[in-house]
Design a protein around this motif. Structure first.
Motif, PDB file in Angstrom:
ATOM      1  N   VAL A 181       0.029  -1.262  -0.088  1.00 43.55           N
ATOM      2  CA  VAL A 181       0.133   0.035  -0.284  1.00 43.55           C
ATOM      3  C   VAL A 181       0.919   1.124   0.108  1.00 43.55           C
ATOM      4  N   THR A 182       0.788   2.325  -0.671  1.00 46.48           N
ATOM      5  CA  THR A 182       1.583   3.610  -0.848  1.00 46.48           C
ATOM      6  C   THR A 182       0.261   4.391  -0.269  1.00 46.48           C
ATOM      7  N   VAL A 183      -0.101   5.370  -0.020  1.00 44.04           N
ATOM      8  CA  VAL A 183      -0.253   6.467   0.682  1.00 44.04           C
ATOM      9  C   VAL A 183       0.566   7.595   0.251  1.00 44.04           C
ATOM     10  N   THR A 184      -0.302   8.690  -0.678  1.00 44.91           N
ATOM     11  CA  THR A 184      -0.217  10.443  -1.149  1.00 44.91           C
ATOM     12  C   THR A 184      -0.744  11.259  -0.563  1.00 44.91           C
ATOM     13  N   LEU A 185      -0.377  11.888  -0.336  1.00 45.99           N
ATOM     14  CA  LEU A 185      -1.619  13.575   0.145  1.00 45.99           C
ATOM     15  C   LEU A 185      -0.151  14.823  -0.915  1.00 45.99           C
ATOM     16  N   GLU A 186      -1.558  15.632  -0.710  1.00 43.84           N
ATOM     17  CA  GLU A 186      -0.731  16.910  -1.544  1.00 43.84           C
ATOM     18  C   GLU A 186      -1.891  17.608  -1.349  1.00 43.84           C
ATOM     19  N   ALA A 187      -1.357  19.238  -2.012  1.00 45.85           N
ATOM     20  CA  ALA A 187      -2.645  20.019  -1.660  1.00 45.85           C
ATOM     21  C   ALA A 187      -2.740  20.138  -3.149  1.00 45.85           C
ATOM     22  N   ILE A 188      -4.186  20.174  -3.414  1.00 46.92           N
ATOM     23  CA  ILE A 188      -4.849  20.183  -4.823  1.00 46.92           C
ATOM     24  C   ILE A 188      -4.850  21.440  -5.369  1.00 46.92           C
ATOM     25  N   GLY A 189      -4.041  21.900  -6.605  1.00 44.49           N
ATOM     26  CA  GLY A 189      -4.126  23.377  -7.439  1.00 44.49           C
ATOM     27  C   GLY A 189      -3.408  23.944  -6.605  1.00 44.49           C
ATOM     28  N   ASP A 217      -4.658  25.087  -3.732  1.00 49.82           N
ATOM     29  CA  ASP A 217      -5.013  25.660  -2.492  1.00 49.82           C
ATOM     30  C   ASP A 217      -4.829  24.533  -1.078  1.00 49.82           C
ATOM     31  N   VAL A 218      -3.712  25.180  -0.628  1.00 46.86           N
ATOM     32  CA  VAL A 218      -3.558  24.995   1.187  1.00 46.86           C
ATOM     33  C   VAL A 218      -4.490  24.334   1.950  1.00 46.86           C
ATOM     34  N   ASP A 219      -5.928  24.859   1.991  1.00 47.90           N
ATOM     35  CA  ASP A 219      -7.030  24.347   2.276  1.00 47.90           C
ATOM     36  C   ASP A 219      -7.922  22.566   1.654  1.00 47.90           C
ATOM     37  N   ARG A 220      -7.240  22.062   0.767  1.00 45.20           N
ATOM     38  CA  ARG A 220      -7.460  21.290   0.018  1.00 45.20           C
ATOM     39  C   ARG A 220      -6.553  20.142   0.188  1.00 45.20           C
ATOM     40  N   THR A 221      -7.262  18.784  -0.154  1.00 45.93           N
ATOM     41  CA  THR A 221      -5.845  17.516   0.230  1.00 45.93           C
ATOM     42  C   THR A 221      -6.484  16.365  -0.881  1.00 45.93           C
ATOM     43  N   ARG A 222      -6.016  15.582  -1.696  1.00 45.49           N
ATOM     44  CA  ARG A 222      -5.817  14.388  -2.433  1.00 45.49           C
ATOM     45  C   ARG A 222      -4.694  14.123  -2.005  1.00 45.49           C
ATOM     46  N   MET A 223      -6.445  12.727  -1.284  1.00 44.62           N
ATOM     47  CA  MET A 223      -5.243  11.881  -0.921  1.00 44.62           C
ATOM     48  C   MET A 223      -5.898  10.463  -1.900  1.00 44.62           C
ATOM     49  N   VAL A 224      -4.631   9.478  -2.341  1.00 45.99           N
ATOM     50  CA  VAL A 224      -3.738   8.659  -3.188  1.00 45.99           C
ATOM     51  C   VAL A 224      -4.106   7.307  -2.070  1.00 45.99           C
ATOM     52  N   VAL A 225      -4.453   5.889  -2.080  1.00 49.39           N
ATOM     53  CA  VAL A 225      -4.219   4.877  -1.319  1.00 49.39           C
ATOM     54  C   VAL A 225      -4.436   3.492  -2.461  1.00 49.39           C
ATOM     55  N   THR A 226      -3.124   3.537  -2.864  1.00 54.24           N
ATOM     56  CA  THR A 226      -2.478   2.525  -3.773  1.00 54.24           C
ATOM     57  C   THR A 226      -2.389   0.999  -3.499  1.00 54.24           C
ATOM     58  N   SER A 227      -3.016   0.344  -3.639  1.00 51.59           N
ATOM     59  CA  SER A 227      -3.256  -1.295  -3.314  1.00 51.59           C
ATOM     60  C   SER A 227      -2.508  -2.206  -4.876  1.00 51.59           C
ATOM     61  N   ARG A 228      -1.397  -2.086  -4.212  1.00 54.74           N
ATOM     62  CA  ARG A 228      -0.604  -3.064  -5.353  1.00 54.74           C
ATOM     63  C   ARG A 228       0.486  -4.431  -5.277  1.00 54.74           C
ATOM     64  N   PHE A 229      -0.880  -6.070  -5.878  1.00 56.30           N
ATOM     65  CA  PHE A 229      -1.730  -6.948  -5.361  1.00 56.30           C
ATOM     66  C   PHE A 229       0.132  -8.080  -6.297  1.00 56.30           C
ATOM     67  N   GLU A 230       0.493  -9.158  -5.868  1.00 53.69           N
ATOM     68  CA  GLU A 230       1.668  -9.501  -6.623  1.00 53.69           C
ATOM     69  C   GLU A 230       1.465 -10.776  -7.588  1.00 53.69           C
ATOM     70  N   SER A 231      -0.731 -11.103  -7.451  1.00 58.18           N
ATOM     71  CA  SER A 231      -1.011 -11.903  -8.754  1.00 58.18           C
ATOM     72  C   SER A 231      -2.218 -11.160  -9.064  1.00 58.18           C
ATOM     73  N   VAL A 232      -2.611 -11.059 -10.345  1.00 50.58           N
ATOM     74  CA  VAL A 232      -4.160 -11.717 -11.466  1.00 50.58           C
ATOM     75  C   VAL A 232      -4.632 -12.170 -10.207  1.00 50.58           C
ATOM     76  N   GLU A 233      -4.477 -12.722  -9.330  1.00 52.80           N
ATOM     77  CA  GLU A 233      -5.794 -14.173  -8.542  1.00 52.80           C
ATOM     78  C   GLU A 233      -5.769 -13.245  -7.020  1.00 52.80           C
ATOM     79  N   GLN A 234      -4.554 -12.459  -6.788  1.00 50.09           N
ATOM     80  CA  GLN A 234      -4.595 -12.001  -5.215  1.00 50.09           C
ATOM     81  C   GLN A 234      -5.059 -11.002  -5.321  1.00 50.09           C
ATOM     82  N   MET A 235      -5.062 -10.336  -6.180  1.00 47.30           N
ATOM     83  CA  MET A 235      -6.200  -9.161  -6.748  1.00 47.30           C
ATOM     84  C   MET A 235      -7.897  -9.124  -6.703  1.00 47.30           C
ATOM     85  N   GLU A 236      -7.656  -9.956  -7.514  1.00 47.05           N
ATOM     86  CA  GLU A 236      -9.976 -10.773  -7.944  1.00 47.05           C
ATOM     87  C   GLU A 236      -9.669 -11.195  -6.629  1.00 47.05           C
TER      88      GLU A 236
END
Length: 164
Positions: A111-119, A121-140
């Protein structure tokens, strides 16, 4: 609803949840860094989490238990890879037994989490939580177990925590 996109990429073996909040990056980071705040949103509303440990330093660990509506408990453990407050965090997410030890029979998600100000604007945050799997079977397997819906519901609780 703070979740603005869900991006599944079977080729890259990733599931990303993108959310935006009316709060600055440091405030959103605290929802990850403070175990009492984290347990108020980690896990869907019907499966709340209780964190027993949270050490967001590289090499650190977080252990928790989510409790279902019928009392069923599901343990989890994060092994922290990187933590750069207040903008990024990465960890190995594993199912855990009752002692908080990883269950070797279940998949590991990176899992990777990133937080960044949007455009700028210091009062708006974009959060992206990315999960990476080891195989298609695991993802499914994990998506069939409700991972995507559970993450959307969990992240959907964050707006309510940021107004207080």
């Amino acid at each position: 609803m703070p979740v603005i996109a869900t991006e599944k990429d079977a080729e890259a073996l990733t599931l990303a949840i993108v959310a935006e909040f009316s709060a600055d990056v440091a405030r959103v980071w605290q929802l990850w860094a403070d175990p009492r705040r984290l347990e108020r949103w980690w896990g869907p509303p019907t499966w709340p989490a209780t964190f027993h440990a949270l050490d967001l330093r590289p090499g650190g660990r977080a252990t928790y238990v989510m409790t279902g509506p019928d009392g069923t408990q599901a343990g989890g453990v994060w092994e922290i890879v990187t933590a750069e407050a207040p903008t990024s965090l990465s960890f190995e997410d594993r199912f855990a037994d009752e002692r908080g030890e990883p269950n070797p029979d279940m998949p590991t998600t990176h899992v990777t989490v990133t937080l960044e100000a949007i455009g700028g604007d210091v009062d708006r945050t974009r959060m992206v939580v990315t999960s990476r799997f080891e195989s298609v079977e695991q993802m499914e397997q994990l998506i069939a177990m409700g991972m995507e819906e559970g993450l959307r519901e969990a992240i959907g609780q964050i707006d309510g925590l940021l107004v207080h």
